[in-house]
Scaffold this active site. Structure first.
Site, PDB file in Angstrom:
ATOM      1  N   LYS A   1      59.690  30.486  26.311  1.00 55.68           N
ATOM      2  CA  LYS A   1      60.999  29.941  25.950  1.00 55.68           C
ATOM      3  C   LYS A   1      61.759  29.417  27.165  1.00 55.68           C
ATOM      4  CE  LYS A   1      61.326  33.403  22.269  1.00 55.68           C
ATOM      5  NZ  LYS A   1      62.078  34.590  21.766  1.00 55.68           N
TER       6      LYS A   1
ATOM      7  N   ARG B   1      50.858  39.097  38.270  1.00 50.45           N
ATOM      8  CA  ARG B   1      50.031  37.960  38.688  1.00 50.45           C
ATOM      9  C   ARG B   1      50.724  36.693  38.207  1.00 50.45           C
ATOM     10  NH1 ARG B   1      43.638  37.440  38.302  1.00 50.45           N
ATOM     11  NH2 ARG B   1      43.983  38.688  40.154  1.00 50.45           N
TER      12      ARG B   1
ATOM     13  N   ARG C   1      39.402  41.934  35.629  1.00 55.06           N
ATOM     14  CA  ARG C   1      39.270  43.095  36.502  1.00 55.06           C
ATOM     15  C   ARG C   1      40.618  43.622  36.995  1.00 55.06           C
ATOM     16  NH1 ARG C   1      35.175  40.451  36.173  1.00 55.06           N
ATOM     17  NH2 ARG C   1      36.478  38.668  36.649  1.00 55.06           N
ATOM     18  N   THR C   2      41.451  42.747  37.525  1.00 56.95           N
ATOM     19  CA  THR C   2      42.696  43.222  38.132  1.00 56.95           C
ATOM     20  C   THR C   2      43.612  43.862  37.092  1.00 56.95           C
ATOM     21  OG1 THR C   2      42.549  41.500  39.823  1.00 56.95           O
ATOM     22  CG2 THR C   2      44.676  42.572  39.529  1.00 56.95           C
TER      23      THR C   2
ATOM     24  N   HIS D   1      46.479  38.117  47.653  1.00 55.31           N
ATOM     25  CA  HIS D   1      46.022  39.094  46.658  1.00 55.31           C
ATOM     26  C   HIS D   1      45.846  40.439  47.378  1.00 55.31           C
ATOM     27  CE1 HIS D   1      44.415  40.824  43.176  1.00 55.31           C
ATOM     28  NE2 HIS D   1      43.472  39.949  42.851  1.00 55.31           N
TER      29      HIS D   1
END
Length: 353
Positions: free
Chosen positions: A80, A101, A51-52, A129
């Site tokens: 890496k 995120r 969703r986000t 959030h």
């Protein structure tokens, strides 16, 4: 340049302006369809999201902009060993704004220290959030018409639930708001969040006890990825389940919200109830992110209302979920309202505080 790392990085006035802009976008979508033409959003998702990430992508596309980035850190130079600081230094040369995120608490905060473009926290571990909170506020406003004088029930995983932490911080600034905390003992709200509004928080053991008093019920899932011990997760995952029978105890105009995804905590037989607002909530997320992106790219914003005084500390943070556990960042702390020293990245109390 402004970043959005915590829900209180926006003042109440700024939050209201973003909600008003989101409502205007809903009513006049074509008028905003080219306002970000030529601009690029970088979505840097170190942790899975549906969703986000798609909401940010859809928001930028509907504003006329373009999107680049990664949805799996293993496909980027992160695999890496590249640090967050170096990643955002590079991405700052390619994009105009970043949505990040990160599975480590404090990841987006680190990004904001090194980025030359605005950074939006799209969720960092169990910490915060803020764009979900803007989504929640817009949903409550559209469903109930106001944000003050509400009793809000928060159910499920309140310990690791970053959406819950951000929502309490934001809603605590409105008059007449009360929080009913509904969680098993192992998943209770952390003290540093509860102590922000000690007179407004009431704990209860069952959904049945809380439901008749609520204007908003905010359900959350018990998140397997936040548990170090699988047995603890299995024992608690079905602790609190909302179904049609329990909904009979609720007010006629109470609304049910959920940041999603749900697992078993809301039974499918609730979906047909008009008070189930969680899928309408998803679309609100797109509109409020459109408003936020436009605001950070085009408008001058006022000085941050709630800024802690950060200081360098020699003491390491002992929270294994903190970004400081894996990346070479400057150790920063602040003093909270109870006089305790906390890590500036994850808000964890430092051992010698």
């Amino acid at each position: 340049m402004r970043h959005l790392i915590d829900s209180t990085d926006l003042s109440v006035k700024e939050t209201q302006e973003i909600l008003n802009l989101a409502l205007d976008i809903i009513e006049n979508r074509t008028m905003y369809s080219h306002v970000c033409a030529g601009k690029k959003l970088a979505t840097l998702f170190y942790e899975p999201s549906t969703r986000t990430r798609l909401s940010f992508t859809a928001a930028m596309m509907e504003l006329g902009g373009n999107v680049l980035g990664f949805s799996d850190a293993s496909t980027s130079s992160v695999s890496k060993g590249e640090t967050v600081a170096d990643t955002v230094r590079v991405v700052s040369a390619f994009a105009d704004i970043i949505a990040m995120r990160h599975y480590k608490e404090g990841g987006p905060f680190v990004a904001s220290q090194y980025s030359r473009i605005p950074v939006i926290n799209a969720g960092d571990g169990g910490n915060a959030h803020p764009t979900q909170t803007l989504t929640d506020l817009l949903s409550i406003r559209r469903e109930l018409g106001h944000l003050d004088n509400l009793t809000i029930g928060l159910c499920g995983d309140l310990k690791y639930g970053r959406t819950v932490h951000s929502l309490i911080k934001a809603m605590n600034r409105y008059e007449g708001v009360k929080f009913v905390l509904i969680a098993p003992a192992e998943l209770r709200l952390p003290d540093h969040i509860k102590n922000l509004a000690p007179t407004k928080c009431v704990e209860t053991a069952t959904l049945e006890e809380a439901l008749p008093t609520l204007d908003v019920l905010y359900m959350t899932r018990v998140q397997q990825e936040r548990f170090a011990n699988k047995d603890d997760y299995e024992r608690l995952k079905d602790s609190f389940v909302l179904d049609a029978r329990k909904m009979q105890l609720a007010k006629e105009k109470m609304i049910v919200l959920h940041p999603l995804p749900r697992v078993k905590e809301i039974s499918p037989d609730v979906d047909s109830d008009s008070r189930a607002a969680y899928f309408r909530q998803v679309e609100n997320g797109k509109f409020v992110r459109m408003a936020l992106i436009y605001t950070l790219l085009h408008k001058t914003t006022e000085t941050r209302e709630h800024s802690e005084s950060l200081s360098v500390t020699e003491e390491p943070c002992t929270n294994r979920r903190c970004i400081t556990a894996t990346e070479p960042v400057e150790r920063l702390s602040y003093e909270d309202h109870d006089g305790k020293r906390r890590c500036a990245y994850c808000n964890h109390v430092l051992a010698n505080s």
